[in-house]
Scaffold this motif. Sequence first.
Motif, short mmCIF file in Angstrom:
data_model
loop_
_atom_site.label_atom_id
_atom_site.label_comp_id
_atom_site.label_asym_id
_atom_site.label_seq_id
_atom_site.Cartn_x
_atom_site.Cartn_y
_atom_site.Cartn_z
N PHE A 114 18.40 -147.33 41.49
CA PHE A 114 18.23 -147.10 40.06
C PHE A 114 17.41 -145.84 39.80
CE2 PHE A 114 15.75 -147.80 36.11
CZ PHE A 114 16.81 -147.77 35.22
N GLU A 115 16.35 -145.64 40.59
CA GLU A 115 15.52 -144.45 40.42
C GLU A 115 16.32 -143.18 40.69
OE1 GLU A 115 10.97 -145.72 41.50
OE2 GLU A 115 12.41 -145.56 43.16
N ARG A 116 17.21 -143.22 41.66
CA ARG A 116 18.03 -142.05 41.97
C ARG A 116 18.96 -141.72 40.81
NH1 ARG A 116 18.86 -139.10 46.35
NH2 ARG A 116 20.84 -137.99 46.63
N ILE A 117 19.47 -142.76 40.14
CA ILE A 117 20.38 -142.56 39.01
C ILE A 117 19.65 -141.88 37.84
CG2 ILE A 117 21.73 -143.76 37.24
CD1 ILE A 117 22.43 -145.85 39.36
N ILE A 118 18.41 -142.32 37.57
CA ILE A 118 17.70 -141.77 36.41
C ILE A 118 16.84 -140.56 36.76
CG2 ILE A 118 17.61 -144.03 35.31
CD1 ILE A 118 14.70 -144.26 36.17
N GLY A 119 16.77 -140.20 38.05
CA GLY A 119 16.02 -139.01 38.44
C GLY A 119 14.53 -139.21 38.52
N ILE A 139 7.57 -139.86 39.37
CA ILE A 139 7.68 -138.40 39.40
C ILE A 139 9.12 -138.01 39.06
CG2 ILE A 139 7.59 -136.35 40.87
CD1 ILE A 139 4.87 -137.42 40.18
N ARG A 140 9.27 -137.04 38.19
CA ARG A 140 10.61 -136.56 37.83
C ARG A 140 11.21 -135.73 38.98
NH1 ARG A 140 11.11 -136.53 32.03
NH2 ARG A 140 9.13 -137.09 31.02
N ASN A 141 12.45 -136.01 39.31
CA ASN A 141 13.17 -135.25 40.34
C ASN A 141 12.30 -134.98 41.57
OD1 ASN A 141 15.45 -134.98 38.55
ND2 ASN A 141 14.32 -133.36 37.49
N PRO A 142 11.87 -136.03 42.27
CA PRO A 142 10.93 -135.86 43.38
C PRO A 142 11.43 -134.96 44.50
CG PRO A 142 11.90 -138.06 43.43
CD PRO A 142 12.29 -137.44 42.13
#
Length: 216
Positions: A114-119, A139-142
Amino acid sequence: MPFPKRLLVPGEELVLDLRPHWIALFLPGLATIGIVLVGFWLISKFDGMVNWVIVAAMAILLIAYPVRRLVWWLTSYFVVTSDRLIHREGLIAKHSMEIPLEAINDVRFAQGVFERIIGAGTLIVQSASESGREEFKAIRNPEDVQKTIYHQGEMNQQRMFHPAGSTPESEPTRPASPPLAPSTVTELERLADLRAKGVLTEAEFQAQKAKILGQR
């Protein structure tokens, strides 16, 4: 509000200025909806002084969690500069943490599906400073942040070992500068360690580094 540039030292450049990802406000948002719905449902069931008690309880619960998390989100900064990584948070009681780029040994990130989907994701920084291992959540776009930290770290090392005007790229007709003497490298490492321990401020570190490199 953006990160205050007055906190940067002379010659330091701001590269990344990030707020926590909006996912950090997801649970506080659900809590707000739940508190309001339950509160108004209870108010519809009672009247008189009881309603004032319910309203007061709603206000306390909202301030204790959702509002508090919103203030944290608004006052949190994850910053990468040309010299250091900075994390600051807090409105009245403030917490600040800084890691010199030359002290960072490893940067990793973790993302669920889910985190990968929302960045969004968790950034894990391992350093030689007293802070050691640090985790930064939401963190945004880690992955992009990881690459930026590594890139700025490499550029910072080039500036330390090849002062402005002495690199082969900037002066191709001149012979390459000789490597720093072991004593110079040792002195730079000692200064970085003193900065990590809080003995030297960032401004004092930069001044001493420029002095050492200028005496080569």
